[in-house]
Design a protein around this motif. Structure first.
Motif, PDB file in Angstrom:
ATOM      1  N   GLU A  68       0.709  -1.195  -0.124  1.00 22.60           N
ATOM      2  CA  GLU A  68      -0.143   0.014   0.124  1.00 22.60           C
ATOM      3  C   GLU A  68       0.832   1.150   0.072  1.00 22.60           C
ATOM      4  N   GLU A  72       1.007   4.253  -2.812  1.00 15.95           N
ATOM      5  CA  GLU A  72       1.108   5.730  -2.515  1.00 15.95           C
ATOM      6  C   GLU A  72       2.350   6.325  -3.149  1.00 15.95           C
ATOM      7  N   THR A 119      -7.633   2.174  -9.663  1.00 13.92           N
ATOM      8  CA  THR A 119      -7.302   2.101  -8.195  1.00 13.92           C
ATOM      9  C   THR A 119      -8.446   3.281  -7.808  1.00 13.92           C
ATOM     10  N   ALA A 123     -11.033   2.200  -4.813  1.00 14.28           N
ATOM     11  CA  ALA A 123     -10.740   3.091  -3.476  1.00 14.28           C
ATOM     12  C   ALA A 123     -11.860   3.694  -2.987  1.00 14.28           C
ATOM     13  N   LEU A 130      -6.544   2.755   0.460  1.00 11.43           N
ATOM     14  CA  LEU A 130      -6.196   4.035  -0.019  1.00 11.43           C
ATOM     15  C   LEU A 130      -7.347   5.183  -0.198  1.00 11.43           C
ATOM     16  N   GLN A 133      -6.806   8.568   1.348  1.00 12.14           N
ATOM     17  CA  GLN A 133      -6.098   9.177   0.356  1.00 12.14           C
ATOM     18  C   GLN A 133      -6.538   9.661  -1.208  1.00 12.14           C
TER      19      GLN A 133
END
Length: 214
Positions: A68, A72, A119, A123, A130, A133
């Motif tokens: 993870e 990022e 993603t 997400a 994430l 984020q």
């Protein structure tokens, strides 16, 4: 993938302390970006990334404590690359040229565009590692793009009746949607044409003659 201001986020893994460490870290990030883009986040293992980068498992975990954290870093590096490419000044009087350059760059890295698109959807699940984020990233992008359109409005370059915040969300949605369509049909979908057509409905200045990106 739209552009936003660099984020001063601090990764849980410390930065490299020497040139060799910096090179290793950058190579791991590049390898992870390729594998995540082609196989997806969940379809890629830490050991695969380590093997692809030519490092052992322990070395990879020295730089990135988890997959993870590595993801990022991949996404942040991608954002930094885009930010370095385009003119960082605000307001951008030639907003169309700015977006043309951004689109050309995005099309040069289809694997990373696929990774970001995948993603972004994954997400949305609050249990995704994430989720926060990406939520914060979209919030930042909307704020930054709204600021761009407010500056254009002050220059008299925004069409009457166009609201900067609505223009920002519309452009971001069009960019993300056009990129997904392009991933399916890169020969038949022209992202720049889609974005330039949308900008014609938002901006007062006519399209400019553009040459090859420098």
């Amino acid at each position: 993938m739209t552009v936003s201001r660099p984020n001063a986020a601090v990764h849980r893994s410390g930065p490299p302390t020497n040139r060799r460490g910096a090179h290793t870290r950058a190579h791991i990030i590049a390898t992870a970006g390729d594998l995540f883009g082609s196989q997806g986040f969940f379809g890629t293992s830490i050991r695969e990334i380590a093997a692809g980068a030519g490092v052992n498992h322990a070395t990879l975990l020295h730089h990135f404590e988890s997959k993870e954290v590595l993801l990022e870093a991949v996404l942040e590096e991608r954002e930094q690359q885009v930010y370095r490419l385009v003119d960082a000044s605000v307001p951008r009087r030639d907003f169309r040229e700015f977006y043309r350059r951004l689109t050309l760059h995005n099309e040069s890295v289809p694997g990373l565009i696929a990774l970001f698109a995948r993603t972004s959807v994954d997400a949305t699940n609050v249990s995704h590692p994430l989720h926060e984020q990406f939520r914060a990233r979209y919030e930042r992008i909307v704020l930054n793009m709204t600021t761009e359109f407010q500056a254009l409005q002050e220059l008299g370059l925004l069409l009457p009746g166009v609201k900067p915040d609505e223009a920002a969300r519309t452009l971001i949605a069009a960019q993300d949607g056009a990129q997904i369509q392009w991933l399916y049909d890169p020969e038949g979908v022209d992202i720049n044409d889609i974005i330039q057509g949308l900008l014609d409905t938002l901006l007062t200045s006519p399209p400019t003659a553009t040459g090859a990106a420098s």
